[in-house]
Design a protein around this motif. Structure first.
Motif, PDB file in Angstrom:
ATOM      1  N   LEU A 112       0.834  -1.201   0.000  1.00 40.60           N
ATOM      2  CA  LEU A 112       0.000   0.000   0.000  1.00 40.60           C
ATOM      3  C   LEU A 112       0.873   1.257   0.000  1.00 40.60           C
ATOM      4  N   GLN A 113       1.987   1.227   0.715  1.00 42.93           N
ATOM      5  CA  GLN A 113       2.892   2.378   0.721  1.00 42.93           C
ATOM      6  C   GLN A 113       3.472   2.630  -0.676  1.00 42.93           C
ATOM      7  N   ALA A 114       3.812   1.566  -1.393  1.00 43.31           N
ATOM      8  CA  ALA A 114       4.298   1.724  -2.764  1.00 43.31           C
ATOM      9  C   ALA A 114       3.212   2.317  -3.653  1.00 43.31           C
ATOM     10  N   ALA A 115       1.969   1.885  -3.453  1.00 45.39           N
ATOM     11  CA  ALA A 115       0.857   2.450  -4.223  1.00 45.39           C
ATOM     12  C   ALA A 115       0.649   3.922  -3.896  1.00 45.39           C
ATOM     13  N   SER A 116       0.829   4.282  -2.627  1.00 49.45           N
ATOM     14  CA  SER A 116       0.684   5.682  -2.223  1.00 49.45           C
ATOM     15  C   SER A 116       1.712   6.564  -2.912  1.00 49.45           C
ATOM     16  N   ARG A 117       2.969   6.097  -2.962  1.00 43.48           N
ATOM     17  CA  ARG A 117       4.010   6.885  -3.616  1.00 43.48           C
ATOM     18  C   ARG A 117       3.759   7.001  -5.114  1.00 43.48           C
ATOM     19  N   GLN A 118       3.305   5.907  -5.734  1.00 43.02           N
ATOM     20  CA  GLN A 118       3.019   5.953  -7.167  1.00 43.02           C
ATOM     21  C   GLN A 118       1.834   6.868  -7.457  1.00 43.02           C
ATOM     22  N   PHE A 119       0.845   6.873  -6.580  1.00 45.05           N
ATOM     23  CA  PHE A 119      -0.317   7.746  -6.767  1.00 45.05           C
ATOM     24  C   PHE A 119       0.080   9.210  -6.655  1.00 45.05           C
ATOM     25  N   LEU A 120       1.023   9.525  -5.764  1.00 49.10           N
ATOM     26  CA  LEU A 120       1.501  10.903  -5.651  1.00 49.10           C
ATOM     27  C   LEU A 120       2.139  11.364  -6.957  1.00 49.10           C
ATOM     28  N   VAL A 121       2.884  10.483  -7.601  1.00 46.67           N
ATOM     29  CA  VAL A 121       3.470  10.821  -8.905  1.00 46.67           C
ATOM     30  C   VAL A 121       2.364  11.070  -9.926  1.00 46.67           C
ATOM     31  N   GLY A 122       1.305  10.262  -9.872  1.00 47.71           N
ATOM     32  CA  GLY A 122       0.175  10.482 -10.774  1.00 47.71           C
ATOM     33  C   GLY A 122      -0.518  11.812 -10.523  1.00 47.71           C
ATOM     34  N   LEU A 123      -0.639  12.200  -9.268  1.00 48.07           N
ATOM     35  CA  LEU A 123      -1.231  13.505  -8.952  1.00 48.07           C
ATOM     36  C   LEU A 123      -0.366  14.640  -9.497  1.00 48.07           C
ATOM     37  N   ALA A 124       0.956  14.500  -9.347  1.00 49.59           N
ATOM     38  CA  ALA A 124       1.868  15.546  -9.813  1.00 49.59           C
ATOM     39  C   ALA A 124       1.813  15.699 -11.324  1.00 49.59           C
ATOM     40  N   ALA A 125       1.452  14.623 -12.030  1.00 48.75           N
ATOM     41  CA  ALA A 125       1.362  14.689 -13.485  1.00 48.75           C
ATOM     42  C   ALA A 125       0.117  15.422 -13.956  1.00 48.75           C
ATOM     43  N   ARG A 126      -0.846  15.640 -13.045  1.00 48.52           N
ATOM     44  CA  ARG A 126      -2.107  16.257 -13.453  1.00 48.52           C
ATOM     45  C   ARG A 126      -2.460  17.522 -12.688  1.00 48.52           C
ATOM     46  N   ALA A 127      -1.693  17.857 -11.663  1.00 53.94           N
ATOM     47  CA  ALA A 127      -1.977  19.064 -10.883  1.00 53.94           C
ATOM     48  C   ALA A 127      -0.661  19.728 -10.510  1.00 53.94           C
ATOM     49  N   PRO A 128      -0.615  21.060 -10.474  1.00 58.44           N
ATOM     50  CA  PRO A 128       0.624  21.779 -10.124  1.00 58.44           C
ATOM     51  C   PRO A 128       0.891  21.750  -8.626  1.00 58.44           C
ATOM     52  N   LEU A 129       1.294  20.584  -8.135  1.00 59.68           N
ATOM     53  CA  LEU A 129       1.494  20.425  -6.692  1.00 59.68           C
ATOM     54  C   LEU A 129       2.673  21.225  -6.165  1.00 59.68           C
ATOM     55  N   LEU A 130       3.742  21.349  -6.947  1.00 61.16           N
ATOM     56  CA  LEU A 130       4.989  21.940  -6.450  1.00 61.16           C
ATOM     57  C   LEU A 130       5.462  23.064  -7.365  1.00 61.16           C
ATOM     58  N   PRO A 131       4.823  24.220  -7.316  1.00 54.19           N
ATOM     59  CA  PRO A 131       5.348  25.354  -8.077  1.00 54.19           C
ATOM     60  C   PRO A 131       6.721  25.776  -7.555  1.00 54.19           C
ATOM     61  N   SER A 132       7.524  26.351  -8.414  1.00 53.64           N
ATOM     62  CA  SER A 132       8.891  26.806  -8.092  1.00 53.64           C
ATOM     63  C   SER A 132       9.833  25.652  -7.770  1.00 53.64           C
ATOM     64  N   ALA A 133       9.492  24.448  -8.231  1.00 54.87           N
ATOM     65  CA  ALA A 133      10.363  23.303  -7.953  1.00 54.87           C
ATOM     66  C   ALA A 133      11.652  23.357  -8.756  1.00 54.87           C
ATOM     67  N   GLY A 134      11.726  24.219  -9.764  1.00 50.24           N
ATOM     68  CA  GLY A 134      12.927  24.303 -10.564  1.00 50.24           C
ATOM     69  C   GLY A 134      14.123  24.841  -9.815  1.00 50.24           C
ATOM     70  N   ALA A 135      13.919  25.538  -8.707  1.00 52.30           N
ATOM     71  CA  ALA A 135      15.022  26.129  -7.941  1.00 52.30           C
ATOM     72  C   ALA A 135      15.502  25.184  -6.842  1.00 52.30           C
ATOM     73  N   VAL A 136      14.649  24.887  -5.901  1.00 51.57           N
ATOM     74  CA  VAL A 136      15.029  24.020  -4.790  1.00 51.57           C
ATOM     75  C   VAL A 136      13.780  23.315  -4.273  1.00 51.57           C
ATOM     76  N   THR A 137      13.951  22.061  -3.897  1.00 43.17           N
ATOM     77  CA  THR A 137      12.872  21.257  -3.329  1.00 43.17           C
ATOM     78  C   THR A 137      13.350  20.692  -2.006  1.00 43.17           C
ATOM     79  N   PHE A 138      12.475  20.744  -1.000  1.00 40.05           N
ATOM     80  CA  PHE A 138      12.850  20.305   0.338  1.00 40.05           C
ATOM     81  C   PHE A 138      12.149  18.989   0.675  1.00 40.05           C
ATOM     82  N   VAL A 139      12.910  18.067   1.242  1.00 32.47           N
ATOM     83  CA  VAL A 139      12.363  16.831   1.796  1.00 32.47           C
ATOM     84  C   VAL A 139      12.566  16.910   3.306  1.00 32.47           C
ATOM     85  N   ASP A 140      11.483  17.028   4.044  1.00 36.65           N
ATOM     86  CA  ASP A 140      11.556  17.162   5.503  1.00 36.65           C
ATOM     87  C   ASP A 140      11.162  15.845   6.164  1.00 36.65           C
TER      88      ASP A 140
END
Length: 486
Positions: A112-140
């Motif tokens: 299920l965790q693998a499915a969750s991560r794959q679904f997040l990638v699918g969301l990012a392909a259809r919605a602008p989840l992370l604007p300004s990601a071209g400069a720096v992205t943070f993983v907290d």
């Protein structure tokens, strides 16, 4: 506001089969369906026995309940009222969903965790989840202790938590969470893992960081492709190329995660790290080598409350030096030591000769960030954004870890991540005011909206309140999720 004068009597009756209390869950789950939630879960998750049949539909039902604010298995019954069966197929009873979760083993949770991560990638392909990601992205990365009360809770143990500024020992379970964010975007959840209540904060953090970084890179690639597709649609006559994925990924964490395993995981993943370190004797010796003229004064955008000194702090001084961590081992790392200092007013400021001097309190962070000191130090303090994520989750489905089974609670935590990311994606599609709104605000304005369902010529119409203040944002979300491919 007073009760209406026009009525001599007010009656109440629960008798409308076409009314729903959370009409906004329909476009949100339409977005989930368009982004492949059912297909991803069906391909990844295989739970045995009849309780695991139609796993994709049951996971979607749990997520839909969480999107509306359900924080326990019984609360999932919110999906079975009024006209909800007209909007959705396969609405399950809470007892069925509870039995489904209790069937999970550790392996099923990992699926299920693998499915969750794959679904997040699918969301990012259809919605602008992370604007300004071209400069720096943070993983907290951070953990918290969720208190539990049941005596039969598997994995429950005593751990330290801060309540009212004091560290206390509480019995609970310990979720570990990694989030992805940019300077202009609210965080989404990249990876989760539930641990026993007495687990150290850094237990399993290295493997979680590896998963989170891999997910981040996939999300950024999907986000770049989505941006290129949007640009091509806006200017079809212009040839466009896929923009480069974000140039820098920085993993941020507090001092509990300062370890060889964590920094090695960042190096293997080829990402930057920015981790708070404890000010021990070795760090103090490194701080002592900083020249007094090297300190630069900074001002906080907003005053920060200091628990130790019981006062607001708006100014500090920062400097840096070179520091070698884990010296003498094969994990030896040399990088920057950023130091922030503030006056300590609780200590004496008079030396042995009666002369006044300033006593400082020091905070240090170990980083290989390529940015200038002022920017890198401000970025590190931004790690506190994950506390906002925890606050939103606790105000929603993480209010409880509802099952007595450890793996069921772990699966519940994974569904929380899916629901959080889905809510964030829906908010970005609804319009600018909701891009960084709190989850409770999104639920109140876009999801938990009363609606009446009518049917005409094989077409369903959802009638919503007239003059709803956020109707334009709601309709933008609805149109986007029901229109042509995003």
């Amino acid at each position: 506001m007073r009760i209406s004068h026009g009525a001599t009597r007010v009656r109440a009756s629960f008798d409308d089969p076409s009314l729903v209390s959370c009409a906004g869950v329909e476009p949100v789950m339409a977005l989930a369906q368009r982004c492949g939630l059912h297909g991803v879960v069906a391909a990844r998750l295989h739970v045995p026995t009849d309780k695991g049949s139609n796993a994709a539909g049951k996971v979607a039902a749990i997520v839909a309940g969480m999107v509306t604010g359900a924080d326990s298995i019984d609360d999932l019954d919110v999906l079975r009222h009024g006209g909800m069966p007209l909007l959705f197929d396969g609405v399950y009873a809470p007892s069925t969903l509870g039995s489904f979760l209790r069937t999970f083993t550790h392996g099923h949770v990992r699926q299920l965790q693998a499915a969750s991560r794959q679904f997040l990638v699918g969301l990012a392909a259809r919605a602008p989840l992370l604007p300004s990601a071209g400069a720096v992205t943070f993983v907290d990365v951070d953990s918290l202790l969720r208190r539990v009360y049941g005596k039969q809770k598997q994995g429950a143990g005593f751990g330290h938590a801060k309540v009212g500024g004091y560290r206390v020992l509480l019995r609970g379970l310990n979720p570990l969470v990694a989030t992805i964010s940019t300077p202009d975007a609210a965080p989404v959840i990249a990876a989760t893992q539930l641990r026993a209540g007495n687990a150290g904060s850094a237990r399993g953090a290295a493997s979680l960081i590896a998963e989170a970084v891999a997910t981040t890179k996939a999300v950024l690639a999907a986000q770049a492709a989505q941006a290129a597709q949007a640009a091509q649609a806006a200017q079809p006559a212009t040839t466009t190329t896929t923009p480069a994925v974000g140039s820098e990924i920085v993993v941020r964490a507090d001092s509990a995660f300062y370890s060889r395993a964590v920094i090695t995981a960042c190096r293997r993943a080829r990402v930057r790290f920015s981790i708070t370190v404890r000010v021990d004797a070795k760090v103090r010796r490194a701080i002592a080598t900083i020249d007094e003229g090297a300190w630069t004064e900074i001002r906080y955008p907003q005053p920060v409350w200091d628990e130790d000194q019981q006062r607001f702090i708006s100014r500090a001084q920062i400097a840096e030096t070179v520091y070698t961590a884990f010296e003498g081992t094969r994990h030896e790392v040399t990088a920057r030591l950023m130091v922030r200092r503030i006056p300590d007013l609780k200590k004496s400021t008079v030396d042995g000769q009666g002369e006044l001097f300033t006593v400082w309190r020091y905070h240090a962070a170990f980083t290989d960030s390529p940015y200038v000191l002022v920017q890198a130090e401000a970025q590190h303090r931004g790690h506190a954004i994950i506390e906002q994520v925890f606050a939103e989750l606790i105000d929603g489905p993480l209010a409880h870890l509802p099952s007595g089974r450890f793996n069921a609670n772990n699966a519940w935590l994974t569904c929380i991540a899916i629901a959080h990311n889905l809510t964030r994606a829906a908010a970005t599609l609804a319009g600018r005011p909701h891009h960084t709104a709190r989850a409770a605000t999104i639920r109140r304005q876009l999801i938990n909206v009363a609606g009446r369902i009518t049917r005409h010529a094989r077409e369903l119409t959802v009638h919503l309140p007239q003059h709803w203040p956020w109707q334009h944002n709601w309709l933008r979300l609805f149109t986007t999720t029901h229109g042509p491919p995003i």
